[in-house]
Design a protein around this motif. Sequence first.
Motif, mmCIF file in Angstrom:
data_model
loop_
_atom_site.group_PDB
_atom_site.id
_atom_site.type_symbol
_atom_site.label_atom_id
_atom_site.label_comp_id
_atom_site.label_asym_id
_atom_site.label_seq_id
_atom_site.Cartn_x
_atom_site.Cartn_y
_atom_site.Cartn_z
ATOM 1 N N GLU A 26 73.273 25.311 -18.794
ATOM 2 C CA GLU A 26 73.186 25.355 -20.257
ATOM 3 C C GLU A 26 74.550 25.098 -20.881
ATOM 4 O OE1 GLU A 26 71.251 28.891 -21.457
ATOM 5 O OE2 GLU A 26 71.500 28.427 -23.601
ATOM 6 N N GLU A 27 75.571 25.709 -20.313
ATOM 7 C CA GLU A 27 76.905 25.575 -20.878
ATOM 8 C C GLU A 27 77.379 24.135 -20.794
ATOM 9 O OE1 GLU A 27 79.496 28.511 -19.318
ATOM 10 O OE2 GLU A 27 81.266 27.729 -20.353
ATOM 11 N N LEU A 28 77.130 23.512 -19.646
ATOM 12 C CA LEU A 28 77.573 22.130 -19.478
ATOM 13 C C LEU A 28 76.810 21.191 -20.405
ATOM 14 C CD1 LEU A 28 78.170 21.778 -15.659
ATOM 15 C CD2 LEU A 28 79.802 21.423 -17.488
ATOM 16 N N ALA A 30 75.524 21.885 -23.214
ATOM 17 C CA ALA A 30 76.045 22.071 -24.581
ATOM 18 C C ALA A 30 77.321 21.281 -24.762
ATOM 19 C CB ALA A 30 76.285 23.557 -24.824
ATOM 20 N N TYR A 31 78.159 21.385 -23.730
ATOM 21 C CA TYR A 31 79.437 20.672 -23.754
ATOM 22 C C TYR A 31 79.204 19.177 -23.928
ATOM 23 C CZ TYR A 31 83.981 19.083 -22.004
ATOM 24 O OH TYR A 31 85.189 18.488 -21.854
ATOM 25 N N HIS A 32 78.338 18.649 -23.081
ATOM 26 C CA HIS A 32 78.075 17.207 -23.144
ATOM 27 C C HIS A 32 77.454 16.800 -24.464
ATOM 28 C CE1 HIS A 32 78.779 15.496 -19.005
ATOM 29 N NE2 HIS A 32 79.125 16.769 -18.879
ATOM 30 N N GLU A 33 76.548 17.645 -24.972
ATOM 31 C CA GLU A 33 75.913 17.350 -26.266
ATOM 32 C C GLU A 33 76.957 17.230 -27.357
ATOM 33 O OE1 GLU A 33 72.108 16.614 -25.514
ATOM 34 O OE2 GLU A 33 72.848 16.894 -27.577
ATOM 35 N N MET A 34 77.844 18.207 -27.346
ATOM 36 C CA MET A 34 78.854 18.188 -28.403
ATOM 37 C C MET A 34 79.753 16.985 -28.273
ATOM 38 S SD MET A 34 79.880 22.110 -29.006
ATOM 39 C CE MET A 34 79.483 23.015 -27.562
ATOM 40 N N ALA A 35 80.115 16.666 -27.008
ATOM 41 C CA ALA A 35 80.953 15.480 -26.813
ATOM 42 C C ALA A 35 80.229 14.235 -27.285
ATOM 43 C CB ALA A 35 81.328 15.376 -25.336
ATOM 44 N N GLU A 37 77.885 14.043 -29.516
ATOM 45 C CA GLU A 37 77.780 14.027 -30.966
ATOM 46 C C GLU A 37 79.048 13.492 -31.601
ATOM 47 O OE1 GLU A 37 74.608 17.587 -31.630
ATOM 48 O OE2 GLU A 37 76.648 17.789 -32.441
ATOM 49 N N ALA A 38 80.182 13.931 -31.032
ATOM 50 C CA ALA A 38 81.456 13.427 -31.559
ATOM 51 C C ALA A 38 81.491 11.911 -31.469
ATOM 52 C CB ALA A 38 82.601 14.068 -30.795
ATOM 53 N N LEU A 55 81.026 8.985 -18.361
ATOM 54 C CA LEU A 55 82.131 8.254 -17.754
ATOM 55 C C LEU A 55 83.445 9.015 -17.922
ATOM 56 C CD1 LEU A 55 81.491 4.510 -18.622
ATOM 57 C CD2 LEU A 55 81.689 5.562 -16.373
ATOM 58 N N GLU A 56 83.628 9.533 -19.143
ATOM 59 C CA GLU A 56 84.896 10.178 -19.411
ATOM 60 C C GLU A 56 85.024 11.518 -18.711
ATOM 61 O OE1 GLU A 56 85.976 10.683 -23.451
ATOM 62 O OE2 GLU A 56 85.536 8.589 -23.926
ATOM 63 N N ARG A 57 83.967 12.255 -18.831
ATOM 64 C CA ARG A 57 84.124 13.642 -18.407
ATOM 65 C C ARG A 57 83.502 13.929 -17.042
ATOM 66 N NH1 ARG A 57 87.305 15.854 -22.707
ATOM 67 N NH2 ARG A 57 86.828 14.551 -24.489
ATOM 68 N N THR A 63 80.079 17.720 -11.893
ATOM 69 C CA THR A 63 80.851 18.794 -12.482
ATOM 70 C C THR A 63 80.384 20.144 -11.959
ATOM 71 O OG1 THR A 63 80.851 17.434 -14.467
ATOM 72 C CG2 THR A 63 81.735 19.674 -14.649
ATOM 73 N N ASP B 28 83.881 25.816 -25.013
ATOM 74 C CA ASP B 28 84.572 24.959 -24.040
ATOM 75 C C ASP B 28 84.851 23.555 -24.595
ATOM 76 O OD1 ASP B 28 81.848 26.150 -22.240
ATOM 77 O OD2 ASP B 28 81.662 24.554 -23.770
ATOM 78 N N TYR B 29 83.896 22.970 -25.283
ATOM 79 C CA TYR B 29 84.150 21.633 -25.799
ATOM 80 C C TYR B 29 85.280 21.668 -26.827
ATOM 81 C CZ TYR B 29 83.556 17.093 -27.901
ATOM 82 O OH TYR B 29 83.787 15.833 -28.363
ATOM 83 N N ASN B 46 89.215 16.533 -17.851
ATOM 84 C CA ASN B 46 87.798 16.223 -17.606
ATOM 85 C C ASN B 46 87.038 17.512 -17.388
ATOM 86 O OD1 ASN B 46 87.926 17.095 -14.970
ATOM 87 N ND2 ASN B 46 87.853 15.060 -14.076
ATOM 88 N N ALA B 47 85.731 17.395 -17.488
ATOM 89 C CA ALA B 47 84.888 18.601 -17.527
ATOM 90 C C ALA B 47 85.125 19.466 -16.307
ATOM 91 C CB ALA B 47 83.427 18.200 -17.633
ATOM 92 N N GLY B 48 85.197 18.800 -15.143
ATOM 93 C CA GLY B 48 85.340 19.571 -13.919
ATOM 94 C C GLY B 48 86.558 20.468 -13.945
ATOM 95 N N PHE B 51 86.376 23.323 -16.622
ATOM 96 C CA PHE B 51 85.500 24.445 -16.300
ATOM 97 C C PHE B 51 86.025 25.255 -15.140
ATOM 98 C CE2 PHE B 51 81.876 24.656 -18.976
ATOM 99 C CZ PHE B 51 81.841 23.422 -19.604
ATOM 100 N N TRP B 67 78.242 34.504 -25.197
ATOM 101 C CA TRP B 67 77.325 33.515 -25.788
ATOM 102 C C TRP B 67 77.117 33.793 -27.274
ATOM 103 C CZ3 TRP B 67 75.609 29.178 -23.523
ATOM 104 C CH2 TRP B 67 75.711 29.089 -22.122
ATOM 105 N N ARG B 74 73.380 25.853 -32.278
ATOM 106 C CA ARG B 74 73.087 25.689 -30.861
ATOM 107 C C ARG B 74 73.821 26.792 -30.114
ATOM 108 N NH1 ARG B 74 74.057 20.400 -30.475
ATOM 109 N NH2 ARG B 74 71.949 19.567 -30.379
#
Lengths: 918, 110
Positions: A26-28, A30-35, A37-38, A55-57, A63, B28-29, B46-48, B51, B67, B74
């Motif tokens: 879930e956390e990841l 969310a992270y990707h969603e936000m990225a 969206e940006a 590609l970027e992250r 991950t 985190d983002y 990068n994400a890895g 995190f 949380w 969200r």
Amino acid sequence: MSLLRNLASGLRSLFRKEQVDRELDEELRAYHEMAAEAKMQDGLTRTEALRAVRLERGTLEATKEIIRSGGWESFFDTWRQDIRFALRMLGKSPGFTSVSVLTLALGIGANTAIFSLTDQILLRNLPVPHPGQLFVLRSPGPNHGHTWGDVDQGAQSFSYPMYKDLREWATVFSGLLACRRVTVNVSGHDETQAAHADLVSGNFFDTLEVQPELGRLFTPSDETAPGTNAVAVLSYSYWSRQFGSDPSILDKPLTVNGIPLTVVGVARKGFYGLEIGLTPDLFIPVTMKAQMAPNPNQTLEDRTDRWLPVMGRLKPGMTVARAQAELQPIYQPLLESDAKLLRLSGDDWKRYLAKPLLLAGGAHGRLVLQEGAEEPLLVLMSMVGLVLLIACANLAGLLVARGEARQREIAVRLTMGAKRARLIRQLLTESLLIAVAGGVASIALAGWCLNAIAAAIPPGDGMGVLANSLDFRVLWFAIGLTLATTILFAFAPAMRATRLDLQSTLKDQGSDVSVGGSNLPLRKVLIVSQVALTAVVLAGAGLLARTLVNLEQTDLGVKTSRVLQFSVAPDLNGSTSVQILAFADRARNEIGAFPGVRSVSISSAPIFEGDDYVSNFTPEGYVPHSGNLPEPGDDSDAMYDYIGPNYFSTMGIPLIAGREFTEADSAASPKVCVINQKMAEHFFAGRNPLGLHMTHGAGKLYANPPMEIVGVVANSKWDGARSDIVPFLYMPYSQDAHLGHLAFYIRTEREPASMAASLRSLIQRLDPNLPVNNLRMLEEQVSNSMFNDRMVAVLSVSLALLAALLAALGLYGVLAYVVARRTREIGIRIAVGGERADILRLVVGQGGRLTVVGAVIGIAAALVAMRWVANLLYGVTAHDPLTFVGVVVLLAIVSGAACYIPTRRAMRVDPITALRYE
Amino acid sequence: MPDKSSDLVQGTLDMLVLKTLALESMHDYGISVRIEQMSKGVFRPNAGSLFLAIQRLQRDGLIDGEWKASDNSRRAKYYALTEKGRKGLNKETREWGRQAAAIARILEAS
């Protein structure tokens, strides 16, 4: 506190895997969603945005993987995966798994069993504090006077006055104790039983620093005047066995040899005295010697009676060399006063005074059992080590073959990105599981082996205490061995299996016609070494087995079949010699009247029990140093025994000249004796000894009347099959002024076993307080005396069979593998007209070549190695040609059997199917 | 573009995350964006690695996660510095300054 958090977090990841995973997901996301969206705000479409983020992250899964492996718990997690996977893979090939586990279990189990024996007999220290400070006193050299000895040719026996002097004057010791094992009669409610007792000095328990379990132990006040310390301490095992651990026996009397001894205490559990293998039942003060073990040649007062072993605890910081140096000036004057009493002169005097007082290591106690057991155990440990090596070689071969069979699977995994280290770890896990299973099975197997060995031990023998005892030392040994063998047999194959040429492997393998993959030379080396090691083990077992056969077939000079034996000790009940004589005559007559008894006789000492009586004898007309005795040193020692009428005919010892003793030879009639052939040659070479006289004793000390030699008998062995023929002199027991023990020998018409009950009741009737000891067949007694040799032979033959089986399996494996690889080639050969005989030669040739090379190396190694077995042999030399030929023949049979199935398979290859398979 | 930002040494990224959270607690983002912003694009974790750093800091007790509903309703996990984290950050900052000065001196020596 971070450690705690770390721990807690890691554990949570391990045990709440799904939940943690979901959260992370879930956390990841969310992270990707936000990225994303940006990015979408910058104008990209959703899909383009997501792709750009990936590609970027980095991708989501990758991950997650990185994060998961970041915590410490990931190691366990992946390992758990490895184990599950390994179990599945092993389950898929049950044949391989069961053979591997069994091979390992047999190899390690055998080693553990033998090590357990070795540990108990050779390695364990006495269960007392600081055993390294304990030393056994010994004084090697000529023995004069009355010397008793169980080991070391009497060098460890001292007189009681000598012991007391040493205790008083030797300052190097913090404590000097004396201890002598004897057999006594203990009277219970309605029966009397024999028991083992240690006669000990008052400071025995103090010096050894032993604590009581109950009551108190001895102190120096329990060693005052002869006959006055009527007390006893029980051993823990005797207390629990005989009295059910009842504490009320404290301060109550125990009737020993008819004398009430007050039980003052019980020694702590686990204390077994000074000799391993035989736990004493009682401890009694040494001042009670005359009552507990009456023997006119072993008195408390006479300085020339040497019967008491002595041990001392050195003061801390004292070295052996210094102690020995400080003891000499104390010992010398004591020796001198002894020599004067013995009336020694000239060379005898000088040699006696030259006797040193030495200290031998006592951390393992007095080495009575160990003396005979050390070499056989070392030989067995070496053999069993070789068997383990063979087992490991087998396993290595199996693993290599398996690795090859899985080449495609491994290649695919490597291509998909698996790291080589991870794959190796996974393969090692499989091997580790096999090792664990084998290790567990081996412990059970070792236990079973030890039980079998313990069951085979004759009762009353010293080894009785060596039951199955899986204590921690042995367990650690087994675990250590398991781990070591895992590394040994698993590592190399795992490395090889993962070092692949990916291209050629992934391509179609079916077209491989050439001989032998990269693994064949390795497997050949393994087989050759297995065969060589097997040859060594076979040679050793062959020699030891022949030794046993030789021993069992040795002519003892006595006809042992259908003879029943038993012993009694009436002197322990206080009977006088006259009473014992009357008892002996009466018992003999009554037994002689039993139906089915051909003859019965008595001997003072029991034969084949290692009970030796040796003394000096002076033949008639002997003048010292005048040349009428053989050189060197005018050796006049001979063994002797007091016997009854008809002894020789009962024992089947042929009479060469003269006569046996009869009823007419009594205490009042002239003194007579019978000698054996060896003694006749030794003392009277050439002359007819009948009518001449022998005197018991030498020198001016003992004035015994001379005895007329009335008979000469054939030579016989006294101690057992291995003993040499020595000069032997027999005297009638009616002329023994100090008759004490009696051993009865009854020769019967038919099977004597049925007579046992009647014998017991007869003795019971004649004297209700007399226990009947060692009632058995004479053949059984002889057999018991060869127990060590039999055990070594049986164990080594079993090991040899095991080795041969393993080598055969290994050879079979290699040949089957070769045939399988070359199936296409064989098919082609047959298709183009080749003879089946050629195929036969192909396979057998391979197997034969390997066996021959292995055999040659093995025989050469065996020739060298058998040197170390030489001391155990009897009747065969270490390089006995017959045995080695036998080894070669056996190897040929073994390799023939191994070749059989693969050869048949090769011969049956159908060229069509072989060529069709692609 | 992909792996340039993984040039960041492990410990350094930890420190940057701590600094970011010292200013305000965020998800985190947000941390990743902020680091990129503040470094003017030099560092783009990068994400890895990010995190991993967050997991480490959590396990060492330097930051706490919770949380919460984010701005666009969200769910997201918000991180904040703990007291221990604040102290640790000060220590790290001082140490880093020392090291950087030392390196600068060496490099400028002729």
